[in-house]
Enzyme design. Structure first.
Site, PDB file in Angstrom:
ATOM      1  CB  VAL A   1     -11.956  12.080 -20.196  1.00 24.31           C
ATOM      2  CG1 VAL A   1     -11.275  12.497 -21.497  1.00 24.31           C
ATOM      3  CG2 VAL A   1     -11.151  12.569 -19.000  1.00 24.31           C
TER       4      VAL A   1
ATOM      5  N   GLY B   1       0.467   9.445 -12.359  1.00 25.26           N
ATOM      6  CA  GLY B   1       1.257  10.199 -11.388  1.00 25.26           C
ATOM      7  C   GLY B   1       2.333  11.028 -12.075  1.00 25.26           C
ATOM      8  CG  ASP B   2       5.149  13.340  -9.678  1.00 25.33           C
ATOM      9  OD1 ASP B   2       4.081  13.977  -9.812  1.00 25.33           O
ATOM     10  OD2 ASP B   2       5.898  13.454  -8.679  1.00 25.33           O
TER      11      ASP B   2
ATOM     12  CG  ASP C   1       1.798   5.946  -4.380  1.00 24.04           C
ATOM     13  OD1 ASP C   1       1.321   4.976  -3.762  1.00 24.04           O
ATOM     14  OD2 ASP C   1       2.629   5.829  -5.301  1.00 24.04           O
TER      15      ASP C   1
ATOM     16  NE  ARG D   1      -8.535  -1.729  15.811  1.00 23.27           N
ATOM     17  CZ  ARG D   1      -7.951  -0.622  16.277  1.00 23.27           C
ATOM     18  NH1 ARG D   1      -7.644  -0.504  17.551  1.00 23.27           N
ATOM     19  NH2 ARG D   1      -7.681   0.381  15.474  1.00 23.27           N
TER      20      ARG D   1
ATOM     21  N   GLY E   1       2.570   3.656  -0.872  1.00 21.27           N
ATOM     22  CA  GLY E   1       2.725   5.116  -0.851  1.00 21.27           C
ATOM     23  C   GLY E   1       3.965   5.568  -1.580  1.00 21.27           C
TER      24      GLY E   1
ATOM     25  CB  ILE F   1      -5.131  -6.067  -0.988  1.00 26.03           C
ATOM     26  CG1 ILE F   1      -6.575  -6.450  -0.789  1.00 26.03           C
ATOM     27  CG2 ILE F   1      -4.619  -5.321   0.212  1.00 26.03           C
ATOM     28  CD1 ILE F   1      -6.773  -7.509   0.277  1.00 26.03           C
TER      29      ILE F   1
ATOM     30  NE  ARG G   1      -1.494  -0.577  -8.248  1.00 22.14           N
ATOM     31  CZ  ARG G   1      -0.292  -0.910  -8.690  1.00 22.14           C
ATOM     32  NH1 ARG G   1       0.782  -0.435  -8.075  1.00 22.14           N
ATOM     33  NH2 ARG G   1      -0.145  -1.683  -9.729  1.00 22.14           N
TER      34      ARG G   1
HETATM   35  O1  F6P Z   1       2.427   4.157  -7.409  1.00 20.42           O
HETATM   36  C1  F6P Z   1       1.527   3.250  -6.913  1.00 20.42           C
HETATM   37  C2  F6P Z   1       2.227   2.082  -6.275  1.00 20.42           C
HETATM   38  O2  F6P Z   1       1.230   1.174  -5.859  1.00 20.42           O
HETATM   39  C3  F6P Z   1       3.157   2.422  -5.122  1.00 20.42           C
HETATM   40  O3  F6P Z   1       2.467   2.638  -3.920  1.00 20.42           O
HETATM   41  C4  F6P Z   1       4.055   1.220  -5.094  1.00 20.42           C
HETATM   42  O4  F6P Z   1       5.313   1.551  -4.563  1.00 20.42           O
HETATM   43  C5  F6P Z   1       4.159   0.844  -6.542  1.00 20.42           C
HETATM   44  O5  F6P Z   1       3.049   1.434  -7.202  1.00 20.42           O
HETATM   45  C6  F6P Z   1       4.146  -0.647  -6.809  1.00 20.42           C
HETATM   46  O6  F6P Z   1       4.345  -0.826  -8.177  1.00 20.42           O
HETATM   47  P1  F6P Z   1       4.138  -2.206  -8.938  1.00 20.42           P
HETATM   48  O7  F6P Z   1       2.670  -2.478  -9.025  1.00 20.42           O
HETATM   49  O8  F6P Z   1       4.732  -1.954 -10.271  1.00 20.42           O
HETATM   50  O9  F6P Z   1       4.832  -3.252  -8.131  1.00 20.42           O
END
Ligand code: F6P
Length: 321
Positions: free
Chosen positions: A24, A103-104, A128, A155, A171, A252, A254
């Site tokens: 951007v 996201g949304d 997600d 596993r 998710g 982990i 994210r």
């Molecule tokens: O939207 C991303 C997400 O990682 C979801 O998968 C999860 O439910 C939520 O955020 C967790 O949020 P936080 O980091 O605020 O606990």
């Protein structure tokens, strides 16, 4: 025509957000725009945490996880007074275009700002993959690969000890991470919003599997399917007699350096967002459908239904147990 454009990241961070910010900023500068970054999402916007940047601000960021702009979730941004404050801050800087990555929830904020006269473009960034206007969100592919790396390790030990392991993945209310990691790992069972399973069915199947040649059962579960996965696996163990463990992969998923797929996707989205602003578009989000970039009004993106996963469900039925 916009002249000064800012970019922010909001909601849960996702690998690839930095690659998108970079695109951007660079595309904006190359198009002759003045470029700004806003720290900590809408919270930073309201607080005026804004900086003018040059191309070097985003050097060496394409491979970095997290978001260099930091992120936040600001519930109060729904309130008209808070939104007006944000607009006043943008006007103070002369910023007339805003690119939001998230996201949304992030899209809703952009829609509200557009109604107040700011040109806004949304880019889907969340692990997600729950944004209906795109096939893929930034961060999803990296998170999916992270899950697979973890499940490969789980596993090994599950087999050594002849156990069953339930692995809870993120998710939010979307089962994409669960379904696709379940397919990629060939697990014994997937429990997700698109593929819910009855308790008794789960018990019976696990008993059946343990009587076979395999020394382990791996079960991928979407978060929010059970109130407490640790309590649920106790019930599984009591009802099946199989030693069962639960692993919650948590944040982990994210973190980490973005995959090549996410870097490319993020870069394409970032460039396209600047092109959209220069074309005079507003309250629109960028996405990808069948490998073609698409522009969707945010109002439609927030109400449209996600594509169904019938083909994937068939794949699970035929290729998993
Ligand atoms: O939207 C991303 C997400 O990682 C979801 O998968 C999860 O439910 C939520 O955020 C967790 O949020 P936080 O980091 O605020 O606990």
């Amino acid at each position: 025509m916009v002249h000064k454009v800012a970019v922010l990241t909001s909601g849960g961070d996702a690998p690839g957000m930095n690659a998108c910010v970079r695109a951007v900023v660079r595309a904006g500068l190359k198009s002759g725009l003045e470029m700004y970054v806003i720290y900590e999402g809408y919270r930073g916007l309201v607080n005026g945490d804004i900086e003018k940047v040059d191309r070097y601000f985003v050097s060496d960021t394409i491979n970095r996880g997290g978001t260099i702009l930091h992120s936040a979730r600001l519930k109060e941004f729904k309130e008209p007074l808070v939104q007006k404050k944000a607009v006043a801050v943008l006007k103070e800087y002369g910023i007339d275009g805003l690119v939001v990555i998230g996201g949304d929830g992030t899209y809703r904020g952009a829609q509200d700002l557009a109604k107040l006269g700011i040109n806004t473009i949304g880019i889907p960034g969340t692990i997600d993959n729950d944004v209906a206007s795109t096939d893929y969100t930034i961060g999803y592919d990296t998170a999916l690969n992270t899950i697979c790396e973890c499940v490969d390790k789980i596993r090994d030990t599950t087999t050594s000890h002849q156990r069953c392991t339930f692995i809870e993945v993120m998710g939010n209310h979307c089962g994409d991470l669960a379904m696709n990691s379940g397919i990629a790992e060939g697990v014994e069972m997937i429990i997700s919003p698109d593929h819910p399973l009855e308790k008794q069915y789960i018990f019976d199947k696990l008993i059946e599997f343990s009587a076979g040649k395999k020394r382990h059962s791996l079960v991928i579960v979407s978060e929010k399917m059970y109130d407490n996965i640790f309590e649920f696996v106790k019930e599984v163990q009591e009802n099946t007699g199989i030693e069962t463990r639960a692993q919650v992969l948590g944040h982990i998923q994210r973190g980490g350096s973005p995959s090549a797929f996410d870097r490319i996707l993020a870069t394409r989205f970032g460039v396209e967002a600047i092109k959209a602003l220069l074309n005079g578009e507003t309250s629109v989000c960028i996405g990808i459908k069948c490998n073609k970039l698409v522009h969707t009004p945010i109002a439609d993106a927030l109400t449209m239904k996600r594509d169904t996963h019938d083909e994937l469900l068939e794949v699970i039925k035929l290729a998993n147990r």
